[in-house]
Design an enzyme around this catalytic site. Sequence first.
Site, PDB file in Angstrom:
ATOM      1  N   GLU A  78     130.856  13.513  17.316  1.00  0.00           N
ATOM      2  CA  GLU A  78     132.095  13.748  18.061  1.00  0.00           C
ATOM      3  C   GLU A  78     132.444  15.235  18.145  1.00  0.00           C
ATOM      4  O   GLU A  78     132.325  15.975  17.180  1.00  0.00           O
ATOM      5  CB  GLU A  78     133.263  12.986  17.403  1.00  0.00           C
ATOM      6  N   ARG A  88     144.178  -0.400  20.166  1.00  0.00           N
ATOM      7  CA  ARG A  88     143.844  -1.552  21.023  1.00  0.00           C
ATOM      8  C   ARG A  88     144.104  -2.832  20.244  1.00  0.00           C
ATOM      9  O   ARG A  88     144.510  -3.853  20.788  1.00  0.00           O
ATOM     10  CB  ARG A  88     142.364  -1.454  21.436  1.00  0.00           C
ATOM     11  N   CYS A 141     139.437   5.940  13.859  1.00  0.00           N
ATOM     12  CA  CYS A 141     138.407   6.984  13.759  1.00  0.00           C
ATOM     13  C   CYS A 141     138.903   8.313  14.296  1.00  0.00           C
ATOM     14  O   CYS A 141     138.730   9.355  13.662  1.00  0.00           O
ATOM     15  CB  CYS A 141     137.125   6.556  14.459  1.00  0.00           C
ATOM     16  N   HIS A 165     130.145   8.803  15.048  1.00  0.00           N
ATOM     17  CA  HIS A 165     130.241   7.366  15.337  1.00  0.00           C
ATOM     18  C   HIS A 165     128.837   6.770  15.371  1.00  0.00           C
ATOM     19  O   HIS A 165     127.922   7.381  15.939  1.00  0.00           O
ATOM     20  CB  HIS A 165     130.889   7.141  16.713  1.00  0.00           C
TER      21      HIS A 165
HETATM   22  N1  PCA Z   1     135.568   2.419  13.732  1.00  0.00           N
HETATM   23  C1  PCA Z   1     136.911   2.392  14.280  1.00  0.00           C
HETATM   24  C2  PCA Z   1     137.814   2.493  13.086  1.00  0.00           C
HETATM   25  C3  PCA Z   1     136.968   2.179  11.908  1.00  0.00           C
HETATM   26  C4  PCA Z   1     135.592   2.266  12.387  1.00  0.00           C
HETATM   27  O1  PCA Z   1     134.579   2.199  11.691  1.00  0.00           O
HETATM   28  C5  PCA Z   1     137.145   3.446  15.349  1.00  0.00           C
HETATM   29  O2  PCA Z   1     136.196   3.831  16.040  1.00  0.00           O
HETATM   30  O3  PCA Z   1     138.281   3.879  15.523  1.00  0.00           O
END
Ligand code: PCA
Length: 213
Positions: A78, A88, A141, A165
């Site tokens: 990111e 959401r 996140c 991610h």
């Molecule tokens: N993914 C979510 C929150 C926790 C996770 O592992 C996100 O992308 O916000």
Amino acid sequence: MKVLITGFDPFGGEKINPAWEAVRALPDNIDGIEVVKLQIPTVFKKSAKKLFENIDSVKPDVVICVGQAGGRYEFSVERVAINVDDGRIPDNDGYQPVDSPVFEDGENAYFSTLPIKAIVEEVKKAGIPAAVSNTAGTYVCNHIMYSLLYYLNKNNLNIKGGFIHVPFIPEQVVEKKNTPYMELTRITKALEISIKAIRDYEKDLVISGGKEF
Ligand code: PCA
């Protein structure tokens, strides 16, 4: 060098979170780099509180937070976190903010201070799909990435920080149609490569990582 790396607990009806599974499979020591692993809850404010406490006690040189991005194909590094909480779905404590700031007194956005392009290049060299991502969403996140960079900035801490991610792992997509996944061993390998890239690239590579959407 000491790295604090976090992974979230499962959320959204999943039984596991590949982020935590991959983080916990990392060795405690990578080429002399100390790796401290921490599980944090998929809960807006609690996750940041736990992270801040651990930054203070562990005193790392680098903090990497890792989360699941179900539906994404690549290992996604990111670029930016924004000052918005907009769930959401509710978090694991049932809290669902809509258009709230992460921190009232924060900037609109903070950029990752990790060498994001270098990480992507090094991971791809190992044959693992990776890309720079320009949105971490508006859920927990993004919240943790924003909180991390806010905390480092406000306290003038000389610590690098950012967020990655990761896709689903195969057992999560058995009942899902046409959903991308990546094997857990590959995700863990990509995290290891990322940690080495952070050590090796004091300055990021100047190469395109842009996208139209
Ligand atoms: N993914 C979510 C929150 C926790 C996770 O592992 C996100 O992308 O916000």
